[in-house]
Design an enzyme around this catalytic site. Structure first.
Site, PDB file in Angstrom:
ATOM      1  N   HIS A 189       0.858  -1.190   0.000  1.00  0.00           N
ATOM      2  CA  HIS A 189       0.000   0.000   0.000  1.00  0.00           C
ATOM      3  C   HIS A 189       0.901   1.250   0.000  1.00  0.00           C
ATOM      4  O   HIS A 189       2.022   1.194   0.514  1.00  0.00           O
ATOM      5  CB  HIS A 189      -0.876  -0.049   1.273  1.00  0.00           C
ATOM      6  CG  HIS A 189      -1.808   1.113   1.405  1.00  0.00           C
ATOM      7  ND1 HIS A 189      -1.430   2.292   2.020  1.00  0.00           N
ATOM      8  CD2 HIS A 189      -3.086   1.284   0.994  1.00  0.00           C
ATOM      9  CE1 HIS A 189      -2.456   3.138   1.981  1.00  0.00           C
ATOM     10  NE2 HIS A 189      -3.464   2.553   1.368  1.00  0.00           N
ATOM     11  N   ARG A 191       1.172   3.708   1.784  1.00  0.00           N
ATOM     12  CA  ARG A 191       1.614   4.157   3.103  1.00  0.00           C
ATOM     13  C   ARG A 191       2.867   3.402   3.570  1.00  0.00           C
ATOM     14  O   ARG A 191       3.502   3.785   4.537  1.00  0.00           O
ATOM     15  CB  ARG A 191       0.454   3.962   4.090  1.00  0.00           C
ATOM     16  CG  ARG A 191       0.695   4.437   5.498  1.00  0.00           C
ATOM     17  CD  ARG A 191       0.637   5.954   5.577  1.00  0.00           C
ATOM     18  NE  ARG A 191       0.855   6.416   6.952  1.00  0.00           N
ATOM     19  CZ  ARG A 191       2.060   6.608   7.486  1.00  0.00           C
ATOM     20  NH1 ARG A 191       3.140   6.387   6.785  1.00  0.00           N
ATOM     21  NH2 ARG A 191       2.175   7.033   8.730  1.00  0.00           N
ATOM     22  N   LYS A 192       3.199   2.324   2.847  1.00  0.00           N
ATOM     23  CA  LYS A 192       4.356   1.503   3.252  1.00  0.00           C
ATOM     24  C   LYS A 192       5.604   1.933   2.484  1.00  0.00           C
ATOM     25  O   LYS A 192       5.545   2.795   1.610  1.00  0.00           O
ATOM     26  CB  LYS A 192       4.064   0.022   3.021  1.00  0.00           C
ATOM     27  CG  LYS A 192       2.649  -0.421   3.380  1.00  0.00           C
ATOM     28  CD  LYS A 192       2.276  -0.282   4.844  1.00  0.00           C
ATOM     29  CE  LYS A 192       0.873  -0.844   5.062  1.00  0.00           C
ATOM     30  NZ  LYS A 192       0.281  -0.593   6.342  1.00  0.00           N
ATOM     31  N   VAL A 193       6.724   1.254   2.748  1.00  0.00           N
ATOM     32  CA  VAL A 193       8.020   1.680   2.193  1.00  0.00           C
ATOM     33  C   VAL A 193       8.127   1.404   0.687  1.00  0.00           C
ATOM     34  O   VAL A 193       8.691   2.194  -0.059  1.00  0.00           O
ATOM     35  CB  VAL A 193       9.162   0.984   2.965  1.00  0.00           C
ATOM     36  CG1 VAL A 193      10.518   1.285   2.341  1.00  0.00           C
ATOM     37  CG2 VAL A 193       9.139   1.420   4.429  1.00  0.00           C
TER      38      VAL A 193
END
Ligand SMILES: *Cc1c(COP(=O)(O)O)cnc(C)c1O
Length: 390
Positions: A189, A191-193
């Site tokens: 997603h 929002r992740k790295v």
């Protein structure tokens, strides 16, 4: 010092560029756009990166967690030990199986499951443990696996946030995802790295489990469409089990392969920014930087700061003051048991989980953040700590 122009600093920003665009374009024009050769290549490269023997791409970490629990045989009437203090998908996946989440509290400094509470939560109905490497900080796997091993419980690592995080095992640094438990589940997603828009990956060392994941993600189909497509004889597939459609597309996988290549650079930049935050916060009483226990190398998916009573204003007021200065923040990680979807379903005490949700602030952190923006954030925090009106 006057600030003529109000800045706008987001909490995060995905780092996607022309290389990802070119890879997606090529996948689109190839004639094969859902799960196909790009997914297979991404899986192979991902497995090699984390050190797993198998990696199975899926549509999200939520579906990865569901498949993992389902493939391990978790069903109605079963209990699964986990933390409430996590993104709600962790608990939802347990519910999808008809099982009951049994919440244990977190360690207040690491925000990870407190291993000392596992033993007391185990009953004859316990079927599995889902731990979360929260915000990319690895859990204490040695202690946890010793306990679950004694009780014969499979361990699912919710590694949604933990791509690139490392753990010291027998004096060797190993990446989260080998996996150290039975399976590990990752999220892509934004929002992740590492992002593919949406997407997920399940890694395991168990080839039979990997086989199950591959069937279950594609409707339980006995012969995948890729095999039928390239066959010289007519083949009919069968559906021996009830599966799901949890596929990743080749467009997503093509983007993921580029992101994986760029990951070491993105991680190095995150670490540098996190170190600078930690240095800067050392001069600000009342704000505690995140813990980094010995034997862990977190990826700093986010930067979580505890606002203590020594800070002149409370957490919520701090978030508002920062927003007024153009700085986006988020509250600490949520707790599933405090959400209406689970209202009245959990009666145990989870004091550290509740305190973390209400006392932690997530500061902006993304690899393209400028040093100038970070200086501005630290300066604003210093001003607020000194109760200087801005
Ligand atoms: C983001 C997240 C998930 C869900 O990931 P998706 O890919 O969005 O489904 C699950 N668990 C944790 C801990 C997360 O942070």
């Amino acid at each position: 010092m006057s600030r003529v122009q109000l800045r706008k600093i987001p909490i995060t920003r995905p780092n996607l560029g022309e290389a990802e665009v070119a890879a997606a374009r090529q996948a689109i024009l190839s004639g094969w756009i859902t799960q196909g050769p790009e997914v297979a290549a991404f899986e192979e490269e991902f497995a090699a990166y984390v050190g797993a023997s198998h990696a199975c791409a899926v549509s999200s970490c939520t579906t990865a967690l569901h498949l993992a629990l389902h493939a391990l045989g978790v069903g109605p009437g079963d209990e699964v030990i986990t933390v409430s203090h996590s993104f709600i998908a962790t608990t939802n996946a347990i519910r999808y199986c008809g099982a009951r989440p049994i919440f244990v509290d977190i360690e207040p400094r690491t925000l990870n499951l407190d291993p000392a509470l596992i033993e007391a939560a185990i009953t004859p109905r316990t079927r599995a443990l889902v731990l979360v490497h929260q915000i990319g900080l690895p859990c204490d796997m040695r202690v946890i696996l010793e306990i679950t091993g004694r009780h014969g419980l499979p361990v699912i690592e919710d590694a949604a946030c933990a791509i690139g995080s490392e753990l010291l095992v027998d004096n060797q640094w190993e990446r989260i995802g080998r996996p150290h438990g039975t399976v590990a589940c990752f999220s892509f997603h934004p929002r992740k790295v590492l992002t593919t828009g949406d997407g997920g990956m399940i890694t395991t060392l168990d080839s039979q489990l990997d086989d199950k994941f591959r069937r279950l993600r594609q409707h339980g189909m006995s012969i995948p469409d890729t095999a039928r497509h390239s066959s010289e004889t007519v083949l009919f597939e069968e559906y021996p089990i009830v599966g799901f459609n949890y596929r990743m597309t080749d467009i997503q996988a093509a983007i993921g392969r580029v992101q994986l290549e760029r990951l070491p650079g993105m991680l190095a930049r995150r670490l540098a920014l996190a170190n600078e935050y930690t240095r800067g916060l050392g001069e600000i009483p009342g704000l505690e930087p995140p813990e980094r226990p010995a034997g862990t190398r977190p990826n700093y998916q986010s930067y979580a700061v505890r606002v203590t009573a020594n800070f002149p204003i409370g957490r919520d007021q701090l978030m508002q003051s920062l927003l007024e200065q153009g700085i986006s923040t988020r509250r600490g990680i949520m707790n599933a048991h405090q959400e209406p979807a689970y209202a009245g379903q959990w009666h145990g005490a989870l004091p550290h989980s509740e305190a973390a949700r209400d006392g932690v602030i997530l500061l902006p952190l993304y690899d393209t953040m400028t040093m100038d923006d970070q200086d501005y954030i630290l300066e604003t925090l210093r001003d607020l700590a000194a109760a200087i009106r801005i």
